[in-house]
Design a protein around this motif. Structure first.
Motif, mmCIF file in Angstrom:
data_model
loop_
_atom_site.group_PDB
_atom_site.id
_atom_site.type_symbol
_atom_site.label_atom_id
_atom_site.label_comp_id
_atom_site.label_asym_id
_atom_site.label_seq_id
_atom_site.Cartn_x
_atom_site.Cartn_y
_atom_site.Cartn_z
ATOM 1 N N ILE A 1 0.846 -1.198 0.000
ATOM 2 C CA ILE A 1 0.000 0.000 0.000
ATOM 3 C C ILE A 1 0.886 1.254 0.000
ATOM 4 N N PRO A 2 0.717 2.137 -0.989
ATOM 5 C CA PRO A 2 1.536 3.354 -1.053
ATOM 6 C C PRO A 2 0.912 4.495 -0.249
ATOM 7 N N THR A 3 1.679 5.538 -0.062
ATOM 8 C CA THR A 3 1.154 6.798 0.470
ATOM 9 C C THR A 3 1.281 7.856 -0.624
ATOM 10 N N PHE A 4 0.518 8.940 -0.511
ATOM 11 C CA PHE A 4 0.492 9.982 -1.539
ATOM 12 C C PHE A 4 0.747 11.347 -0.900
ATOM 13 N N ASP A 5 1.616 12.121 -1.551
ATOM 14 C CA ASP A 5 1.925 13.460 -1.036
ATOM 15 C C ASP A 5 0.810 14.438 -1.321
ATOM 16 N N ASN A 6 0.059 14.206 -2.388
ATOM 17 C CA ASN A 6 -1.034 15.110 -2.732
ATOM 18 C C ASN A 6 -2.170 14.306 -3.350
ATOM 19 N N THR A 7 -3.285 14.966 -3.578
ATOM 20 C CA THR A 7 -4.454 14.297 -4.140
ATOM 21 C C THR A 7 -4.251 14.031 -5.626
ATOM 22 N N PRO A 8 -4.370 12.778 -6.061
ATOM 23 C CA PRO A 8 -4.163 12.464 -7.476
ATOM 24 C C PRO A 8 -5.252 13.061 -8.358
ATOM 25 N N ASN A 9 -4.889 13.317 -9.614
ATOM 26 C CA ASN A 9 -5.848 13.808 -10.607
ATOM 27 C C ASN A 9 -6.715 12.650 -11.090
ATOM 28 N N TYR A 10 -8.024 12.881 -11.172
ATOM 29 C CA TYR A 10 -8.952 11.791 -11.486
ATOM 30 C C TYR A 10 -8.766 11.268 -12.908
ATOM 31 N N ASN A 11 -8.674 12.137 -13.901
ATOM 32 C CA ASN A 11 -8.562 11.699 -15.291
ATOM 33 C C ASN A 11 -7.279 10.910 -15.544
ATOM 34 N N SER A 12 -6.154 11.451 -15.056
ATOM 35 C CA SER A 12 -4.878 10.764 -15.284
ATOM 36 C C SER A 12 -4.818 9.456 -14.490
ATOM 37 N N SER A 13 -5.394 9.441 -13.292
ATOM 38 C CA SER A 13 -5.405 8.214 -12.485
ATOM 39 C C SER A 13 -6.228 7.124 -13.148
ATOM 40 N N SER A 14 -7.387 7.506 -13.713
ATOM 41 C CA SER A 14 -8.237 6.531 -14.396
ATOM 42 C C SER A 14 -7.524 5.942 -15.600
ATOM 43 N N LYS A 15 -6.800 6.798 -16.341
ATOM 44 C CA LYS A 15 -6.066 6.313 -17.512
ATOM 45 C C LYS A 15 -4.950 5.357 -17.079
ATOM 46 N N GLU A 16 -4.234 5.721 -16.016
ATOM 47 C CA GLU A 16 -3.172 4.845 -15.505
ATOM 48 C C GLU A 16 -3.736 3.500 -15.074
ATOM 49 N N TYR A 17 -4.919 3.535 -14.460
ATOM 50 C CA TYR A 17 -5.540 2.295 -13.995
ATOM 51 C C TYR A 17 -5.905 1.402 -15.177
ATOM 52 N N ASP A 18 -6.454 1.983 -16.238
ATOM 53 C CA ASP A 18 -6.791 1.211 -17.436
ATOM 54 C C ASP A 18 -5.535 0.608 -18.066
ATOM 55 N N ASP A 19 -4.454 1.394 -18.106
ATOM 56 C CA ASP A 19 -3.191 0.885 -18.664
ATOM 57 C C ASP A 19 -2.647 -0.256 -17.803
ATOM 58 N N TYR A 20 -2.780 -0.100 -16.501
ATOM 59 C CA TYR A 20 -2.319 -1.146 -15.581
ATOM 60 C C TYR A 20 -3.051 -2.461 -15.847
ATOM 61 N N GLN A 21 -4.373 -2.382 -16.048
ATOM 62 C CA GLN A 21 -5.149 -3.594 -16.300
ATOM 63 C C GLN A 21 -4.700 -4.297 -17.573
ATOM 64 N N LYS A 22 -4.300 -3.505 -18.569
ATOM 65 C CA LYS A 22 -3.871 -4.092 -19.845
ATOM 66 C C LYS A 22 -2.482 -4.712 -19.740
ATOM 67 N N ASN A 23 -1.616 -4.087 -18.961
ATOM 68 C CA ASN A 23 -0.197 -4.450 -19.002
ATOM 69 C C ASN A 23 0.317 -5.128 -17.741
ATOM 70 N N TYR A 24 -0.599 -5.484 -16.825
ATOM 71 C CA TYR A 24 -0.148 -6.103 -15.580
ATOM 72 C C TYR A 24 0.673 -7.348 -15.863
ATOM 73 N N ARG A 25 1.801 -7.465 -15.201
ATOM 74 C CA ARG A 25 2.708 -8.604 -15.387
ATOM 75 C C ARG A 25 2.472 -9.611 -14.271
ATOM 76 N N ASP A 26 2.174 -10.863 -14.660
ATOM 77 C CA ASP A 26 1.965 -11.872 -13.617
ATOM 78 C C ASP A 26 3.312 -12.369 -13.095
ATOM 79 N N ASN A 27 3.254 -13.261 -12.111
ATOM 80 C CA ASN A 27 4.489 -13.704 -11.450
ATOM 81 C C ASN A 27 5.093 -14.948 -12.096
#
Length: 631
Positions: free
Chosen positions: A164-190
C-alpha cells in the motif's frame, strides 16, 4: 452491435490473412520463427471460420456480440497487412522475421478467451470453475487477462504483491483513471523468471509494474473521491441542487464494506489523504500499509470490483486466497449484490467456497500446457455438490466404501489401494447409490467402484451389484479380514509369538454355533428388507384387496424357509469345521477378541496392531488383497 458487423470484421481479417500468407509463400523461407508464424496464420483462419459458422448457426447469443467483436479485434492482422502492402517496404526473409518478432498476432489468447466463453455457456449467470492445483487455472486467467478488453471485464490474478503506497497530494482523477486502465492491460503476472547471477536481469520498468497493484487501485479510488467532492462543492457554490448522497464515492463504499467484515478494526480516510486503521480497543491509529495480508487483500478486491465497468465479466483467480473462511463468503456476497449487472466468474480449488456460490458450476477436466483446456459442466447429481466437485477433479479412480473418515475400512483401503481416491460413506446404501450416480456422469475422467460388507446378502444380490461395479469381500465384514488364518500366522510370526491356529478355528466355530439363531434371524430380517427394496405390494382396489395383496407379498417372502435354510448352512459350516466359510458368513465384530485371548493382548487392541503390521508388510498386504475384489 449486430451479426453483420462481426461478420464484416471476420471477412476483413480473413482477407488480411490470405494476402499475408501469399507474401510468405512467395518466399522460400525455412526459418523456424517464420514457420511458427505461418502456422499461427493458418490457426487464425480456422478460428475465424469457426466463429463465423457459429454466428450463422446462432450458437452465440446476441448479448455477447460486443464481447466477440472485441475478441476478434484483438487478433492483430492489420499492422502486418498494412506493412506488407507498403510500396516502400522491402519484403524478404530477414525483414519479415524482424517484423514478426515484434508484432504478435495474439490469436492464441483470443482463441483461449472465445473457447472459455463458449465452454461456459456465454455467461448467462455467475460461474464457478473448479480445478485442482496444477489444473491450469492461473494459466487460463493469465491468457484471459491478455485479451479481455477492459470494456468487457477484468481478470483479478491469484498472486498479488500488495504494497500500500502513500500519496503526497491528491491524485488527478482523469490521469489516475487512464493509468488504472493501462495497468489492467499491461499487468505482469508472477510466472516469469530471471538470471540470479545478473542483478539487473529484470529491467527496472518491469520491477515497478509487479508489486504496484495497490498504487493504481487506491490512487484511482482517492482521485474519484476528490473529484466527487470537488464537483459537489462547485455545484453548491453555484446554488445548484445538491444532495448529501452525491458525496458518496467508491472509496467510501469500499471502506464501509471493509469495516462490516473486519469488526475488530475501523478503517477511515483522514484529511491528509491517508488511509488509516483504528483499533477500537485502545483508540490508537496506524497507517493502512501496516494491515495484515488478508486485510489488504479485502480492500484490494473491493476496489477492483467497484472500479469495474457496468455489464462486465469479473474473473477472479483463487477468490479465497489470503482470506479467512468466516469472511470470504460474506465478501463475495456483498460484491455480487453491489455489481448485479456484472457476471462473476470464480476460478477456485476451494470446494467449500465453490459450493457456497449460487452459480453454474464447471470443472477443468484436463489441461495440457500451454492453451488446451477441457472444461465440463458439473451436472445435477445425487452426490452432494461439494463431494462431487472433489471427485471430478481426481486423477485417480474413485473407491466408495462404508465407514467414517478414520474407520478401519478406510485405513485398510488406503494401504492396499494407493492409486484410488478413497471416499467413505455412512452406509452401504450410499455406496450403491453414489457409484451408480457417478458412473452416469458423461465425459468423466475416471470410473467409480464400490466396496460393501457382505451383510447377509445372498449370492444373487451380490452378482447383480457386481455388474454395476459394486463388490463385496470373501468375508462377512471388514474386521474379519484380520481373521484370515494366513494373516494371523504372519502377524504372530512378525511378533515372534506362537499361535495355535486350530484353537482359533475351534473357538470361532464354537461361537458361531452358539449364535446361529441370532445370525439366522438377522439374515432373515435382511432378506425381508431386500425384498421390500426390490419389489412392492401390489395395489388394491379396496381394503379387502389391499390386505390380500399384503398377505400374498408376505407369503412370498417365505420367512420360515429363509430362516431354516440359513440355520442349515450355519450348522453345515460348524459340522464341516469350515473356518473359511465361517468368517465369510459370521457377522460379529467381537470375534477379533478370540485372537486377543490366544495371544494375551489387551481388549480391542488387535485391530490396531494388525493395521500397523499391514502398513509395513507386503506379504500381509497380498494376503488381504486375495480376499478382496480384483480391481
Amino acid at each position: 452491435m449486430n451479426k453483420e458487423e462481426i461478420l464484416n470484421l471476420i471477412v476483413e481479417k480473413q482477407n488480411h490473412i490470405k494476402i499475408i500468407k501469399e507474401k510468405f509463400e512467395a518466399l522460400d523461407f525455412e526459418d523456424d520463427k517464420l514457420c511458427e508464424y505461418y502456422k499461427e496464420l493458418s490457426f487464425t483462419e480456422n478460428y475465424l471460420f469457426d466463429i463465423s459458422k457459429e454466428l450463422e448457426d446462432e450458437i452465440i447469443p446476441k448479448i455477447f456480440y460486443k464481447k466477440i467483436y472485441n475478441n476478434i479485434s484483438a487478433v492483430n492482422t492489420n499492422n502486418l497487412f498494412n506493412t506488407l502492402n507498403n510500396p516502400n517496404y522491402v519484403v524478404n526473409t530477414d525483414s519479415l522475421k524482424t517484423y514478426c518478432e515484434h508484432n504478435k498476432l495474439n490469436t492464441i489468447g483470443a482463441f483461449v478467451t472465445y473457447k472459455f466463453y463458449k465452454d461456459l455457456g456465454f455467461f448467462t449467470e455467475n460461474i464457478v470453475v473448479v480445478g485442482a492445483n496444477g489444473s491450469g487455472k492461473s494459466t487460463l486467467a493469465n491468457n484471459l487477462k491478455t485479451v479481455i478488453d477492459e470494456k468487457d471485464g477484468i481478470v483479478i490474478p491469484a498472486q498479488k504483491l500488495l504494497i500500500i503506497p502513500t500519496f503526497d497530494n491528491t491524485p488527478n482523477y482523469n490521469s489516475s483513471s487512464k493509468e488504472y486502465d493501462d495497468y489492467q492491460k499491461n499487468y505482469r503476472d508472477n510466472k516469469v523468471t530471471y538470471n540470479a547471477s545478473k542483478t539487473d536481469d529484470i529491467p527496472y520498468s518491469e520491477t515497478k509494474k509487479y508489486g504496484s497493484e495497490y498504487k493504481y487501485v487506491l490512487k484511482t479510488l482517492i482521485a474519484e473521491r476528490a473529484h466527487i467532492r470537488n464537483t459537489f462543492c462547485t455545484n453548491f457554490s453555484k446554488d445548484l441542487e445538491v444532495n448529501k448522497d452525491d458525496l458518496h464515492s467508491k472509496l467510501d463504499t469500499a471502506i464501509e464494506i471493509w469495516n462490516s467484515l473486519i469488526e475488530h478494526r475501523e478503517m477511515f480516510f483522514n484529511e491528509s489523504n491517508e488511509l488509516m486503521i483504528k483499533d477500537p480497543s485502545n483508540g490508537n491509529d496506524y497507517p493502512a500499509y501496516k494491515m495484515s495480508d488478508g486485510e489488504k487483500n479485502i480492500l484490494y478486491l473491493i476496489g477492483r470490483v467497484l472500479l469495474t465497468n457496468t455489464n462486465s465479466l469479473i474473473i477472479i483467480d483463487e477468490p479465497e486466497m489470503y482470506l479467512h473462511k468466516a469472511i470470504v463468503n460474506k465478501l463475495w456476497d456483498k460484491l455480487e449484490v453491489l455489481k448485479q449487472d456484472c457476471i462473476f466468474v470464480y476460478l477456485s480449488h476451494d470446494l467449500d467456497f465453490a459450493s457456497s456460490r449460487k452459480a453454474q458450476k464447471y470443472w477443468i477436466k484436463n489441461f495440457q500446457f500451454p492453451i488446451n483446456w477441457d472444461i465440463e459442466n458439473i451436472p445435477e447429481n445425487d452426490i452432494p455438490e461439494n463431494l462431487l466437485m472433489k471427485l471430478l477433479g481426481s486423477r485417480k479412480r474413485i473407491l466408495f466404501c462404508e465407514g467414517k473418515i478414520n474407520s478401519l475400512d478406510i485405513k485398510i483401503f488406503e494401504i492396499l489401494f494407493p492409486n484410488f481416491t478413497i471416499t467413505p460413506l455412512s452406509s452401504c446404501k450410499d455406496v450403491i447409490n453414489y457409484v451408480r450416480s457417478f458412473n452416469k456422469i458423461p465425459n468423466r475422467n475416471v470410473e467409480a467402484i464400490g466396496f460393501i460388507d457382505r451383510d447377509f446378502r445372498i449370492k444373487e444380490q451380490l452378482e447383480k451389484l457386481e455388474t454395476e461395479n459394486i463388490y463385496s469381500y470373501s468375508v462377512s465384514e471388514i474386521e474379519n479380514l484380520f481373521l484370515i488364518k494366513e494373516f494371523v500366522a504372519k502377524y504372530a510370526e512378525y511378533k515372534k509369538e506362537n499361535i495355535d491356529l486350530q484353537k482359533l478355528e475351534d473357538k470361532v466355530l464354537k461361537l458361531l454355533d452358539e449364535n446361529k439363531v441370532l445370525q439366522a434371524s438377522n439374515f432373515a430380517s435382511s432378506n425381508i428388507n431386500y425384498n421390500f427394496s426390490e419389489s412392492h405390494v401390489k395395489k388394491g382396489n379396496d381394503l379387502k384387496n389391499v390386505k390380500a395383496n399384503l398377505e400374498t407379498f408376505i407369503a412370498n417372502l417365505s420367512i420360515e424357509n429363509v430362516y431354516n435354510e440359513r440355520i442349515k448352512l450355519l450348522e453345515k459350516i460348524v459340522n464341516d469345521k469350515d473356518y473359511q466359510q465361517a468368517i465369510m458368513h459370521y457377522n460379529n465384530k467381537g470375534i477379533l477378541g478370540i485372537v486377543e485371548d490366544i495371544l494375551s493382548l489387551k481388549s480391542n487392541s488387535y485391530r490396531l496392531k494388525a493395521l500397523d503390521f499391514l502398513k509395513i508388510n507386503e506379504e500381509a498386504q497380498n494376503i488381504i488383497k486375495k480376499a478382496l475384489p480384483s480391481i
